[in-house]
Scaffold this motif. Sequence first.
Motif, PDB file in Angstrom:
ATOM      1  N   THR A 288     -12.436  -1.946 -12.598  1.00 16.01           N
ATOM      2  CA  THR A 288     -11.415  -1.473 -13.388  1.00 16.01           C
ATOM      3  C   THR A 288     -11.343  -0.151 -14.320  1.00 16.01           C
ATOM      4  OG1 THR A 288     -12.114  -2.661 -15.286  1.00 16.01           O
ATOM      5  CG2 THR A 288     -10.792  -3.909 -13.823  1.00 16.01           C
TER       6      THR A 288
ATOM      7  N   ILE B 125      -2.878 -10.192  -7.547  1.00 15.70           N
ATOM      8  CA  ILE B 125      -3.773  -9.035  -7.140  1.00 15.70           C
ATOM      9  C   ILE B 125      -4.361  -9.332  -5.827  1.00 15.70           C
ATOM     10  CG2 ILE B 125      -5.566  -7.452  -7.565  1.00 15.70           C
ATOM     11  CD1 ILE B 125      -4.629  -7.335 -10.652  1.00 15.70           C
TER      12      ILE B 125
ATOM     13  N   LEU C  22     -10.462  -9.404 -14.809  1.00 18.66           N
ATOM     14  CA  LEU C  22     -10.639  -8.934 -13.179  1.00 18.66           C
ATOM     15  C   LEU C  22     -11.992  -8.718 -12.969  1.00 18.66           C
ATOM     16  CD1 LEU C  22      -7.572  -6.383 -13.738  1.00 18.66           C
ATOM     17  CD2 LEU C  22      -7.883  -8.082 -11.872  1.00 18.66           C
TER      18      LEU C  22
ATOM     19  N   VAL D  84      -8.757  -1.545  -9.883  1.00 14.03           N
ATOM     20  CA  VAL D  84      -7.625  -1.919 -10.240  1.00 14.03           C
ATOM     21  C   VAL D  84      -7.607  -1.046 -11.533  1.00 14.03           C
ATOM     22  CG1 VAL D  84      -5.865  -3.778 -11.412  1.00 14.03           C
ATOM     23  CG2 VAL D  84      -7.522  -4.163  -9.601  1.00 14.03           C
TER      24      VAL D  84
ATOM     25  N   VAL E  94      -5.058  -0.929  -6.672  1.00 13.66           N
ATOM     26  CA  VAL E  94      -3.809  -1.532  -7.353  1.00 13.66           C
ATOM     27  C   VAL E  94      -3.737  -0.843  -8.735  1.00 13.66           C
ATOM     28  CG1 VAL E  94      -2.966  -3.766  -8.444  1.00 13.66           C
ATOM     29  CG2 VAL E  94      -4.378  -3.693  -6.433  1.00 13.66           C
ATOM     30  N   CYS E  95      -2.281  -0.727  -9.136  1.00 14.46           N
ATOM     31  CA  CYS E  95      -1.977   0.000 -10.539  1.00 14.46           C
ATOM     32  C   CYS E  95      -1.220  -1.302 -11.210  1.00 14.46           C
ATOM     33  CB  CYS E  95      -1.190   1.092 -10.395  1.00 14.46           C
ATOM     34  SG  CYS E  95      -1.968   2.527  -9.757  1.00 14.46           S
TER      35      CYS E  95
END
Length: 243
Positions: free
Chosen positions: A39, A123, A32, A15, A59-60
């Motif tokens: 991350t 997410i 996260l 992420v 994921v952004c």
Amino acid sequence: MSQTSPRGSDARPHVAILDDEPEIRRMLSDALEEAGFRTSSFARATEFEAALNRMTPDVCLVDLGLPDRDGLALVHRLALESGAAIIIISGRAQVQDRVTGLELGADDYIIKPFDPAEVVARIRARLRKGRADPERAATVARFAGWSADFDRYVLVDETGAEVPFSHAEGEVLRLFLDSPKRLISRAQMQESLGGAAGESFDRAMDVRISRLRTKLGEDPKNPRLIKTIYGAGYIFLGDVDWG
């Protein structure tokens, strides 16, 4: 300053977090990482865009209020060029802001202040949708002279010309290609694609379907592939071959 967790052979979902507030970056990164994600954190869009040359996030998370770039323009670019799911995190709570973000290709929109647990849940839900069928995730669908490559996020016509589509557009296209010649209601779309039902979701779907029709060369007044059944939903009329 960016912070990036080590890569190595780490298979955890990645992420990328883009927000100019250090407290928010730290809060999201901690939540996260604790939930099992890897991350990378960035305070400025220029750092984030440079890092995309050497990383491929799943994921952004993108804040719209950036000091060096228009957040919506960045979301639009990511939607066109990246295979990542895009989730906007923003203090802009107006319906029109949410609609615009979704129209430009974001997959979800989370309003500040938020509970980090909600971001983690969103997410996870997004990644489950994208990976529901791992065997199919790398396949190509052929229909009506077109090929849809969901690995590369491109449509290829009979001449070999390529037309890119966004992650969000791809989710809608896959839904149609998985259920050809079957009516798909708005409620079914909302259940399959996620997001809160309502005006913003409906408008976002209208925009994504309109863009898919344009990319497929459809006559907007009389589309031959993606038909609108007024008051009921949509139906994809082509024969589909998954290869």
